[in-house]
Design a protein around this motif. Structure first.
Motif, PDB file in Angstrom:
ATOM      1  N   SER A 259     108.128  52.386  32.174  1.00 33.65           N
ATOM      2  CA  SER A 259     109.298  52.067  32.996  1.00 33.65           C
ATOM      3  C   SER A 259     108.898  51.378  34.297  1.00 33.65           C
ATOM      4  CB  SER A 259     110.067  53.355  33.308  1.00 33.65           C
ATOM      5  OG  SER A 259     110.516  53.968  32.124  1.00 33.65           O
ATOM      6  N   ILE A 260     107.868  51.900  34.937  1.00 34.69           N
ATOM      7  CA  ILE A 260     107.414  51.323  36.213  1.00 34.69           C
ATOM      8  C   ILE A 260     106.856  49.919  36.001  1.00 34.69           C
ATOM      9  CG2 ILE A 260     105.740  51.574  38.073  1.00 34.69           C
ATOM     10  CD1 ILE A 260     106.069  54.632  37.735  1.00 34.69           C
TER      11      ILE A 260
ATOM     12  N   TYR B 231     116.986  47.436  37.017  1.00 37.20           N
ATOM     13  CA  TYR B 231     117.020  48.834  37.463  1.00 37.20           C
ATOM     14  C   TYR B 231     117.245  49.807  36.312  1.00 37.20           C
ATOM     15  CZ  TYR B 231     116.899  47.368  42.317  1.00 37.20           C
ATOM     16  OH  TYR B 231     116.493  46.841  43.526  1.00 37.20           O
TER      17      TYR B 231
ATOM     18  N   THR C 126     112.287  57.250  34.107  1.00 39.48           N
ATOM     19  CA  THR C 126     111.382  57.970  35.014  1.00 39.48           C
ATOM     20  C   THR C 126     111.964  59.316  35.429  1.00 39.48           C
ATOM     21  OG1 THR C 126     112.318  56.840  36.953  1.00 39.48           O
ATOM     22  CG2 THR C 126     110.392  55.835  35.915  1.00 39.48           C
TER      23      THR C 126
ATOM     24  N   LEU D  89     114.204  51.800  35.143  1.00 39.83           N
ATOM     25  CA  LEU D  89     113.727  52.957  35.907  1.00 39.83           C
ATOM     26  C   LEU D  89     114.366  54.271  35.466  1.00 39.83           C
ATOM     27  CD1 LEU D  89     113.605  51.570  39.565  1.00 39.83           C
ATOM     28  CD2 LEU D  89     111.671  52.106  38.075  1.00 39.83           C
TER      29      LEU D  89
ATOM     30  N   GLY E 293     107.293  57.055  31.395  1.00 36.88           N
ATOM     31  CA  GLY E 293     107.481  56.728  32.810  1.00 36.88           C
ATOM     32  C   GLY E 293     106.602  55.569  33.255  1.00 36.88           C
TER      33      GLY E 293
ATOM     34  N   PHE F 282     109.800  47.539  35.482  1.00 31.01           N
ATOM     35  CA  PHE F 282     110.566  47.248  36.691  1.00 31.01           C
ATOM     36  C   PHE F 282     109.789  46.330  37.633  1.00 31.01           C
ATOM     37  CE2 PHE F 282     111.793  48.310  41.081  1.00 31.01           C
ATOM     38  CZ  PHE F 282     113.129  47.921  41.034  1.00 31.01           C
ATOM     39  N   VAL F 283     108.518  46.636  37.834  1.00 30.70           N
ATOM     40  CA  VAL F 283     107.695  45.834  38.741  1.00 30.70           C
ATOM     41  C   VAL F 283     107.504  44.419  38.203  1.00 30.70           C
ATOM     42  CG1 VAL F 283     105.402  45.597  39.783  1.00 30.70           C
ATOM     43  CG2 VAL F 283     106.516  47.840  39.711  1.00 30.70           C
TER      44      VAL F 283
END
Length: 458
Positions: A93-94, A170, A176, A173, A90, A97-98
């Motif tokens: 993943s963040i 996207y 997550t 994500l 997770g 994405f960020v």
């Protein structure tokens, strides 16, 4: 009133449900970005050799991590490692994405995602053995296998739709969602005693260095990377022969049938992964299809066919034998590659049919390779041997993706070698398909020859 036995059974069933969720998302994470590789290459103005590292980076840490988690499960227990893997996955993943606008951050995020997701296939099977009664394990493994196949199937379709209508970032994500399992697994999984043991960290570092530099060589074709890779592997082989409890058991190297099964299986799996990573580029360059059309119309039927072919392959192995099913699988794959090479400019629906048969042949081949390899092992070698097979299979897929990206970038094969009824953009893909067919046929010939010799010597 619930008896202690029924309460225990209920808890085990709840554990199994959340393990199924993790199994599904582990494969979905692997497949979902594949159809977006051309879009990523275009956004960052990168060649396929660089863009394919979005998948290669994930598969690299995923393969190494699978072996690591399996080794550590006896020492640290399933609960801690599984929760650690979920959180790392997770977190990656963040980050992805960020920081998706920065290519190095994207690659770093995929490395982190792979390191976390590796816990799922490595530990789920161990958890099933520990929590599910023996009489129900067959059904449990079958259900998990079906969910894994479903994840492989819907991954390209989901990836294509989200990338086309929203944005490929996207997709990062999606993993997550596995965080929802954390409170339930914390409550349901039993606390395990920590077992002391030795861990071959030196071997892991040497092997990882050899793999990374080899993959860098397949991307850039710099000779210095290849030399460093060979040196790292030579030192690794010397190390595992001298150390106690090595990361890879050197005794397995003396088993010729096992080694040939692993190596030839790796070549076939890597070729199939390279082909799958090439399809989005090919369909955009030759047929100018959208990402959504590639994921849903071209890739989805083939990836879903794995469920059917996998079941048929298992039945045929028992009835007709391993070599019979292996031959059918290789015929399906090689003939599909050759038909695609000669008719690459034909209607896109033909590629949909071809992918169905490629995945069908791959399902047959995976079933046979697992049967041959497991049959070549003594009982005391079974755990280490099958673990090495899984590691090699995942790693070969990452290597195949990397090599395919390198070939698409240097365009060494961008010549008209076949009477292809298509424009210049199709020549490179047509020639690569011929190369893919040659690799799987060669692997088949070696495997059959070694298998027959081992049978005569028994």
């Amino acid at each position: 009133m619930n008896t202690p036995y029924s309460q225990t059974a209920l808890r085990h069933n709840q554990v199994f449900i959340w393990l199924c969720v993790l199994s599904f998302f582990s494969v979905l994470n692997e497949m979902v970005l594949n159809v977006s590789l051309p879009d990523i290459a275009n956004d960052f103005h990168k060649l396929p050799a660089s863009a394919n590292w979005v998948n290669t980076a994930f598969m690299l840490t995923f393969s190494i991590g699978t072996a690591l988690y399996g080794k550590l499960s006896d020492q640290l227990g399933i609960k801690k490692l599984l929760l650690f893997g979920i959180m790392v996955n997770g977190f990656g993943s963040i980050i992805g994405f960020v920081g998706h606008s920065f290519f190095p951050v994207l690659i770093l995020a995929r490395f982190i995602q792979g390191a976390g997701a590796a816990a799922f296939p490595a530990l789920v099977m161990v958890a099933v053995v520990r929590y599910i009664p023996k009489e129900n394990r067959g059904k449990a493994f079958g259900l998990i296998g079906s969910l894994v196949a479903m994840g492989e199937g819907v991954g390209p379709a989901i990836g294509g739709m989200i990338a086309h209508y929203i944005h490929w970032s996207y997709l990062l994500l999606i993993p997550t969602a596995t965080v929802i399992t954390v409170p339930f697994l914390m409550k349901l999984l039993e606390k395990e005693e920590r077992v002391s043991g030795r861990f071959d960290m030196t071997g892991i570092i040497l092997m990882s260095a050899g793999i990374v530099f080899f993959l860098l060589f397949t991307t850039s074709y710099r000779l210095s990377f290849l030399i460093i890779s060979i040196l790292a592997f030579l030192i690794f082989v010397r190390h595992i022969r001298k150390t106690q409890d090595p990361f890879v058991d050197p005794a397995l190297g003396k088993n010729v049938l096992f080694m040939m099964g692993v190596l030839c299986g790796g070549l076939i799996f890597g070729t199939a992964a390279g082909f799958v990573s090439m399809v989005p580029y090919m369909m955009k360059d030759v047929h100018h299809l959208s990402t959504a059309a590639i994921g849903s119309g071209i890739m989805f039927p083939g990836t879903m066919s794995v469920i059917i072919f996998g079941y048929i392959g298992g039945l045929l192995v028992d009835r007709k034998g391993s070599l019979y099913v292996l031959t059918i699988g290789i015929v399906l794959m090689s003939s599909s590659f050759l038909i695609a090479a000669f008719f690459i400019g034909a209607a896109p629906w033909l590629m949909t049919v071809i992918i169905v048969f490629v995945f069908g042949g791959l399902s047959f081949t995976k079933t046979v390779i697992s049967t041959i390899v497991s049959g070549s092992l003594k009982q005391k070698e079974a755990g280490a041997g099958m673990s090495l097979l899984n590691f090699t299979s995942f790693l070969s897929e990452g290597t195949g993706i990397s090599i395919a990206g390198g070939l698409l970038s240097i365009r060494l094969l961008n010549q008209r070698l076949l009477p292809v009824n298509a424009d210049h953009s199709a020549y490179l893909y047509s020639n690569m398909l011929i190369l893919f067919a040659g690799i799987v046929i060669m692997s088949w010939l070696v495997t059959v020859n070694v298998y027959k010799r081992s049978r005569r010597n028994d």
